[in-house]
Design an enzyme around this catalytic site. Sequence first.
Site, mmCIF file in Angstrom:
data_model
loop_
_atom_site.group_PDB
_atom_site.id
_atom_site.type_symbol
_atom_site.label_atom_id
_atom_site.label_comp_id
_atom_site.label_asym_id
_atom_site.label_seq_id
_atom_site.Cartn_x
_atom_site.Cartn_y
_atom_site.Cartn_z
ATOM 1 N N HIS A 154 -1.458 -6.552 -11.467
ATOM 2 C CA HIS A 154 -2.507 -6.438 -12.393
ATOM 3 C C HIS A 154 -2.744 -5.396 -13.077
ATOM 4 O O HIS A 154 -2.342 -4.216 -12.290
ATOM 5 C CB HIS A 154 -3.788 -6.938 -11.839
ATOM 6 C CG HIS A 154 -3.555 -8.547 -11.187
ATOM 7 N ND1 HIS A 154 -3.152 -8.663 -10.072
ATOM 8 C CD2 HIS A 154 -3.914 -9.518 -11.769
ATOM 9 C CE1 HIS A 154 -3.133 -10.006 -9.694
ATOM 10 N NE2 HIS A 154 -3.674 -10.532 -10.889
ATOM 11 N N ASP A 213 0.869 -2.327 -9.183
ATOM 12 C CA ASP A 213 0.466 -3.861 -8.877
ATOM 13 C C ASP A 213 0.679 -4.785 -10.238
ATOM 14 O O ASP A 213 0.664 -4.322 -11.305
ATOM 15 C CB ASP A 213 -1.360 -3.532 -8.687
ATOM 16 C CG ASP A 213 -1.817 -5.082 -8.135
ATOM 17 O OD1 ASP A 213 -2.234 -5.136 -7.013
ATOM 18 O OD2 ASP A 213 -2.196 -5.934 -8.956
ATOM 19 N N HIS A 234 -9.437 -2.669 -9.212
ATOM 20 C CA HIS A 234 -10.227 -3.163 -10.424
ATOM 21 C C HIS A 234 -11.803 -2.574 -10.147
ATOM 22 O O HIS A 234 -12.633 -3.148 -10.951
ATOM 23 C CB HIS A 234 -10.407 -4.609 -10.145
ATOM 24 C CG HIS A 234 -8.937 -5.172 -10.412
ATOM 25 N ND1 HIS A 234 -8.052 -4.857 -11.510
ATOM 26 C CD2 HIS A 234 -8.109 -6.124 -9.644
ATOM 27 C CE1 HIS A 234 -6.988 -5.506 -11.408
ATOM 28 N NE2 HIS A 234 -6.831 -6.343 -10.456
ATOM 29 N N ASP A 277 2.016 -7.774 -5.628
ATOM 30 C CA ASP A 277 1.857 -8.972 -6.186
ATOM 31 C C ASP A 277 2.693 -9.471 -7.447
ATOM 32 O O ASP A 277 2.615 -10.476 -7.898
ATOM 33 C CB ASP A 277 0.179 -9.547 -6.515
ATOM 34 C CG ASP A 277 -0.471 -8.188 -7.021
ATOM 35 O OD1 ASP A 277 0.122 -7.356 -7.470
ATOM 36 O OD2 ASP A 277 -1.705 -8.422 -7.362
HETATM 37 ZN ZN LIG Z 1 -2.957 -7.410 -8.240
#
Ligand SMILES: [Zn+2]
Length: 396
Positions: free
Chosen positions: A173, A171, A135, A260
Amino acid sequence: MAGMADDTTAVVWDSALLDYDMGDHPLNPVRVELTMALARDLGILDRPGVQMITPGEASEIDLTRVHRADYLEAVRLAPIDPFFRGWGLNTPDNPVFDDMHQASARICGATLAAAGAVWHGVARRAVNVAGGLHHAMPARAAGFCVYNDPAVAIAWLLEQGAQRVAYIDVDVHHGDGVQTVFYDDPRVLTISLHESPLALFPGTGFADEIGGPGAEGTAVNVPLPPGTGDAGWLRAFHAVVPSVVRAFAPEIIISQCGADAHRLDPLADLRLSVDGQRAAYIAMRALADEVCDGRWVATGGGGYALVEVVPRAWAHLLAVATGEPLAPETRIPQRWRTLAAARRPEATIPEAMTDGTEPPIESWPGTSEDPVDRAVLATRTAVFPLHGLDPHDPRD
Ligand SMILES: [Zn+2]
């Protein structure tokens, strides 16, 4: 020594990587410590061909291929100024910690070491489970990430002359930082499978984010509905990733393997099992074997079920990268269970490397009313024609 690299996997590790520690915060380095301990106790690190590499810190030159110099300066100064604000730092997500610059630069150094080992042919594959801070933006910390180690490694590969680098982010996200850095660069294909941005941080990663002018089709996003489990997730992966990667023909694949997306993860709402995650790692390794002579760099990423999920997922990743996948029914050594209980007394300590589910193999398209299949079709429609592929042909 012909063929040596065929049998070699670099595992990048130093306990100093645990210094990336945001304190009382979901991203706890104990997950990385427990991953390496589990891999050790399962004998994965003693396999033939495993080469342990101790990384250094990434240099200013390496970091500034991605990050602004004034941001690096801010990261250096933040820990000595209790009133520091700005650059995404000193927030609940991105608290400032001692030696933040050094710890973050070391994570980048580790992913650079992994990429270097593979690019130079020292190893066929390489893993840095402490990496995957996807990120971080060029001039801003975001989503627990200070410096973007996958982007720093990809930028280094381009500097070495790589013409086509594929990045696959599993991931839960969206891999927004890496996508942003290379959005206009046709040499870098970024693919991210994630929970829908309508439901989850960072709120980007829609199917229509396809890459900037001159790079159309080199950003690929598969936003999946909350609740998607192994069957839907793997169906989506196989309906999008292999076709696009084959068409792009990368020289090397970088995978961000955040854990995750698991059903027990407290920060998100996909419903994978470790068995589904294991299947994803096997698929990515097979793709690297098929399209780029096995050149594969894998990093960790997110993952907040610190004991229950992350160590098992990434021990599977290390096994897949270093040779034969672990049998799902493999029992977890008591020695590791004792360590895990000491680190996190409140945790439920797993006993086996499986969640007891065999991920089904389903081909796309499934039923057209399935929201996963609608998501897959949106992605295929957005990018497949840009790669000469037919969104509606299940053989593509
Ligand atoms: Zn993540």
